[in-house]
Motif scaffolding. Structure first.
Motif, PDB file in Angstrom:
ATOM      1  N   LEU A  25      29.385  -6.693  19.925  1.00 38.48           N
ATOM      2  CA  LEU A  25      30.114  -5.594  20.578  1.00 38.48           C
ATOM      3  C   LEU A  25      29.888  -4.284  19.825  1.00 38.48           C
ATOM      4  CD1 LEU A  25      33.342  -7.595  21.390  1.00 38.48           C
ATOM      5  CD2 LEU A  25      31.693  -6.681  23.048  1.00 38.48           C
ATOM      6  N   ARG A  26      29.789  -4.367  18.519  1.00 42.17           N
ATOM      7  CA  ARG A  26      29.504  -3.146  17.734  1.00 42.17           C
ATOM      8  C   ARG A  26      28.112  -2.605  18.079  1.00 42.17           C
ATOM      9  NH1 ARG A  26      33.493  -2.514  13.973  1.00 42.17           N
ATOM     10  NH2 ARG A  26      34.644  -4.387  13.401  1.00 42.17           N
ATOM     11  N   ARG A  27      27.151  -3.517  18.263  1.00 43.04           N
ATOM     12  CA  ARG A  27      25.806  -3.056  18.648  1.00 43.04           C
ATOM     13  C   ARG A  27      25.851  -2.384  20.019  1.00 43.04           C
ATOM     14  NH1 ARG A  27      24.343  -7.637  15.866  1.00 43.04           N
ATOM     15  NH2 ARG A  27      24.298  -8.990  17.676  1.00 43.04           N
ATOM     16  N   VAL A  40      35.083   7.921  12.996  1.00 42.43           N
ATOM     17  CA  VAL A  40      36.454   8.184  12.526  1.00 42.43           C
ATOM     18  C   VAL A  40      37.209   6.853  12.387  1.00 42.43           C
ATOM     19  CG1 VAL A  40      38.622   9.348  13.041  1.00 42.43           C
ATOM     20  CG2 VAL A  40      36.456  10.460  13.603  1.00 42.43           C
ATOM     21  N   GLY A  41      37.855   6.674  11.240  1.00 43.72           N
ATOM     22  CA  GLY A  41      38.565   5.415  10.978  1.00 43.72           C
ATOM     23  C   GLY A  41      37.582   4.283  10.765  1.00 43.72           C
ATOM     24  N   ALA A  42      36.642   4.505   9.850  1.00 46.68           N
ATOM     25  CA  ALA A  42      35.515   3.579   9.678  1.00 46.68           C
ATOM     26  C   ALA A  42      35.920   2.248   9.049  1.00 46.68           C
ATOM     27  CB  ALA A  42      34.429   4.242   8.832  1.00 46.68           C
ATOM     28  N   GLY A  43      37.153   2.161   8.541  1.00 50.08           N
ATOM     29  CA  GLY A  43      37.589   0.895   7.940  1.00 50.08           C
ATOM     30  C   GLY A  43      36.717   0.545   6.749  1.00 50.08           C
ATOM     31  N   ASN A  44      36.330  -0.733   6.696  1.00 57.75           N
ATOM     32  CA  ASN A  44      35.473  -1.170   5.588  1.00 57.75           C
ATOM     33  C   ASN A  44      33.984  -1.098   5.931  1.00 57.75           C
ATOM     34  OD1 ASN A  44      35.501  -3.217   7.415  1.00 57.75           O
ATOM     35  ND2 ASN A  44      36.115  -4.829   5.997  1.00 57.75           N
ATOM     36  N   VAL A  61      34.569   8.759   8.311  1.00 52.81           N
ATOM     37  CA  VAL A  61      35.872   9.261   7.843  1.00 52.81           C
ATOM     38  C   VAL A  61      36.849   8.091   7.749  1.00 52.81           C
ATOM     39  CG1 VAL A  61      37.770  10.831   8.390  1.00 52.81           C
ATOM     40  CG2 VAL A  61      35.416  11.446   9.021  1.00 52.81           C
ATOM     41  N   GLU A  62      37.474   7.919   6.591  1.00 54.80           N
ATOM     42  CA  GLU A  62      38.444   6.831   6.437  1.00 54.80           C
ATOM     43  C   GLU A  62      39.580   7.290   5.517  1.00 54.80           C
ATOM     44  OE1 GLU A  62      39.198   3.844   7.774  1.00 54.80           O
ATOM     45  OE2 GLU A  62      40.885   3.999   6.387  1.00 54.80           O
ATOM     46  N   PRO A  63      40.827   7.321   6.052  1.00 53.57           N
ATOM     47  CA  PRO A  63      41.942   7.815   5.232  1.00 53.57           C
ATOM     48  C   PRO A  63      42.482   6.811   4.212  1.00 53.57           C
ATOM     49  CG  PRO A  63      42.697   7.279   7.458  1.00 53.57           C
ATOM     50  CD  PRO A  63      41.210   7.100   7.452  1.00 53.57           C
ATOM     51  N   THR A  89      41.220  12.361   8.424  1.00 55.12           N
ATOM     52  CA  THR A  89      41.948  11.639   9.473  1.00 55.12           C
ATOM     53  C   THR A  89      41.395  12.046  10.836  1.00 55.12           C
ATOM     54  OG1 THR A  89      43.595  13.371   9.802  1.00 55.12           O
ATOM     55  CG2 THR A  89      44.093  11.703   8.110  1.00 55.12           C
ATOM     56  N   ALA A  90      41.827  11.312  11.838  1.00 55.59           N
ATOM     57  CA  ALA A  90      41.417  11.639  13.202  1.00 55.59           C
ATOM     58  C   ALA A  90      41.971  12.996  13.628  1.00 55.59           C
ATOM     59  CB  ALA A  90      41.909  10.544  14.149  1.00 55.59           C
ATOM     60  N   GLU A  91      43.097  13.358  13.058  1.00 58.54           N
ATOM     61  CA  GLU A  91      43.732  14.628  13.436  1.00 58.54           C
ATOM     62  C   GLU A  91      43.114  15.798  12.673  1.00 58.54           C
ATOM     63  OE1 GLU A  91      45.249  11.874  12.369  1.00 58.54           O
ATOM     64  OE2 GLU A  91      46.654  11.218  13.914  1.00 58.54           O
ATOM     65  N   HIS A  92      42.475  15.513  11.537  1.00 57.93           N
ATOM     66  CA  HIS A  92      41.808  16.542  10.720  1.00 57.93           C
ATOM     67  C   HIS A  92      40.471  15.969  10.247  1.00 57.93           C
ATOM     68  CE1 HIS A  92      45.377  19.056  10.722  1.00 57.93           C
ATOM     69  NE2 HIS A  92      46.063  17.965  10.487  1.00 57.93           N
ATOM     70  N   VAL A 105      34.685   5.722  17.603  1.00 55.65           N
ATOM     71  CA  VAL A 105      35.923   5.074  17.148  1.00 55.65           C
ATOM     72  C   VAL A 105      35.932   3.620  17.612  1.00 55.65           C
ATOM     73  CG1 VAL A 105      37.525   7.032  16.917  1.00 55.65           C
ATOM     74  CG2 VAL A 105      37.168   6.015  19.179  1.00 55.65           C
ATOM     75  N   SER A 106      36.354   2.735  16.730  1.00 52.20           N
ATOM     76  CA  SER A 106      36.571   1.341  17.133  1.00 52.20           C
ATOM     77  C   SER A 106      37.841   0.845  16.463  1.00 52.20           C
ATOM     78  CB  SER A 106      35.373   0.455  16.772  1.00 52.20           C
ATOM     79  OG  SER A 106      35.026   0.541  15.414  1.00 52.20           O
ATOM     80  N   GLY A 107      38.793   0.453  17.286  1.00 51.32           N
ATOM     81  CA  GLY A 107      40.074  -0.029  16.765  1.00 51.32           C
ATOM     82  C   GLY A 107      40.864   1.037  16.056  1.00 51.32           C
ATOM     83  N   VAL A 108      40.791   2.257  16.537  1.00 50.38           N
ATOM     84  CA  VAL A 108      41.416   3.391  15.834  1.00 50.38           C
ATOM     85  C   VAL A 108      42.438   4.122  16.720  1.00 50.38           C
ATOM     86  CG1 VAL A 108      40.950   5.647  14.779  1.00 50.38           C
ATOM     87  CG2 VAL A 108      39.450   3.703  14.287  1.00 50.38           C
TER      88      VAL A 108
HETATM   89  C1  SAM Z   1      41.729  -1.925  12.820  1.00 51.76           C
HETATM   90  S1  SAM Z   1      41.019  -0.845  11.651  1.00 51.76           S
HETATM   91  C2  SAM Z   1      39.397  -0.605  12.366  1.00 51.76           C
HETATM   92  C3  SAM Z   1      38.366  -0.241  11.366  1.00 51.76           C
HETATM   93  C4  SAM Z   1      36.947  -0.045  11.895  1.00 51.76           C
HETATM   94  N1  SAM Z   1      36.869   1.103  12.775  1.00 51.76           N
HETATM   95  C5  SAM Z   1      36.405  -1.265  12.568  1.00 51.76           C
HETATM   96  O1  SAM Z   1      35.974  -1.183  13.711  1.00 51.76           O
HETATM   97  O2  SAM Z   1      36.367  -2.321  11.926  1.00 51.76           O
HETATM   98  C6  SAM Z   1      41.834   0.697  11.969  1.00 51.76           C
HETATM   99  C7  SAM Z   1      41.315   1.819  11.119  1.00 51.76           C
HETATM  100  O3  SAM Z   1      41.865   3.046  11.578  1.00 51.76           O
HETATM  101  C8  SAM Z   1      42.182   3.803  10.436  1.00 51.76           C
HETATM  102  N2  SAM Z   1      43.183   4.821  10.798  1.00 51.76           N
HETATM  103  C9  SAM Z   1      44.509   4.650  11.040  1.00 51.76           C
HETATM  104  N3  SAM Z   1      45.085   5.831  11.328  1.00 51.76           N
HETATM  105  C10 SAM Z   1      44.104   6.762  11.257  1.00 51.76           C
HETATM  106  C11 SAM Z   1      44.077   8.176  11.435  1.00 51.76           C
HETATM  107  N4  SAM Z   1      45.165   8.858  11.764  1.00 51.76           N
HETATM  108  N5  SAM Z   1      42.895   8.790  11.270  1.00 51.76           N
HETATM  109  C12 SAM Z   1      41.777   8.103  10.976  1.00 51.76           C
HETATM  110  N6  SAM Z   1      41.743   6.766  10.790  1.00 51.76           N
HETATM  111  C13 SAM Z   1      42.899   6.108  10.936  1.00 51.76           C
HETATM  112  C14 SAM Z   1      42.687   2.794   9.429  1.00 51.76           C
HETATM  113  O4  SAM Z   1      42.729   3.278   8.116  1.00 51.76           O
HETATM  114  C15 SAM Z   1      41.668   1.682   9.648  1.00 51.76           C
HETATM  115  O5  SAM Z   1      40.534   1.865   8.876  1.00 51.76           O
END
Ligand code: SAM
Length: 207
Positions: A25-27, A40-44, A61-63, A89-92, A105-108
């Motif tokens: 799904l990521r591909r 944005v919200g790259a997680g790990n 970007v990862e907060p 952050t997604a807001e900044h 974005v995925s899961g963000v």
């Molecule tokens: C479920 S994880 C998904 C991580 C990654 N995108 C993935 O697909 O595996 C949610 C991510 O969103 C990030 N996140 C939460 N609030 C956020 C915000 N306001 N701005 C940016 N990232 C945010 C979290 O820190 C976390 O890394």
């Protein structure tokens, strides 16, 4: 996901979903991207290995500090100097106006406190003609959706601020994006009762 405990749990658990089909799904999420991308919200950093070679730069970007560290390790391992991991952050989003060919974005969008502010910020960062790629779990219709509404009374407190019942496609359209492609799916396909199984993957453009 300010919660470090939850971030560590996510990091430990995420590999299992990749093996169950999330890598594919990521591909799909990233297929065809080129140029400069802001994730944005790259997680790990689980998306990193799936960027096509035509992507020449990714600002990830990862907060959350623990996950940002893990993403930095993944970037060094997977992508040489193509991916730069940074706080924000997604807001900044730490990127100039109209500087990105795509925002990913995925899961963000389930977790940001203000999705409208985030989508306005992505619009600022995208160049004219740029696109938003998304892969998100979403609210389902009917009884399933009503169950998600019920569970969401406690879900965010247990899951790092994630909401299981957001109607992200409607939010995108309300925020002035045209959804150009969408594919609804259930992931994992066997998790028919999970409140985060109904998902959507697609692309949208600001209009
Ligand atoms: C479920 S994880 C998904 C991580 C990654 N995108 C993935 O697909 O595996 C949610 C991510 O969103 C990030 N996140 C939460 N609030 C956020 C915000 N306001 N701005 C940016 N990232 C945010 C979290 O820190 C976390 O890394």
């Amino acid at each position: 996901m300010a919660n470090t405990l939850f971030a560590r749990f996510f990091d430990l658990a995420a590999g299992r979903a990749e093996k169950r089909g999330q890598a594919a799904l990521r591909r799909e999420l990233l297929a065809g991207l080129t140029g400069r991308v802001v994730e944005v919200g790259a997680g790990n950093g689980l998306n990193f290995r799936h960027y096509p070679p035509q992507v020449r730069e990714v600002v990830a970007v990862e907060p959350q500090p623990f996950l940002r560290g893990r993403a930095g390790t993944a970037a060094a391992r997977e992508a040489g100097d193509v991916i730069r991991v940074t706080d924000g952050t997604a807001e900044h989003v730490p990127a100039a106006d109209a500087s990105a060919d795509a925002v990913v974005v995925s899961g963000v969008l389930c977790s940001v406190s203000d999705p409208d502010a985030a989508l306005a910020e992505f619009r600022r960062v995208l160049r004219p003609g740029g696109e938003l790629r998304f892969y998100e779990h979403v609210r389902a219709d009917g009884g399933y959706g009503r169950r998600q509404d019920l569970v969401d009374r406690v879900w965010p407190r247990l899951n790092g601020g994630c909401h299981c019942n957001r109607d992200t496609l409607a939010t995108l359209e309300r925020a002035g994006y045209r959804v150009e492609s969408r594919r609804r799916l259930v992931f994992p396909a066997t998790a028919l009762l999970s409140v985060v199984a109904p998902r959507v993957i697609g692309r949208a453009v600001p209009c």
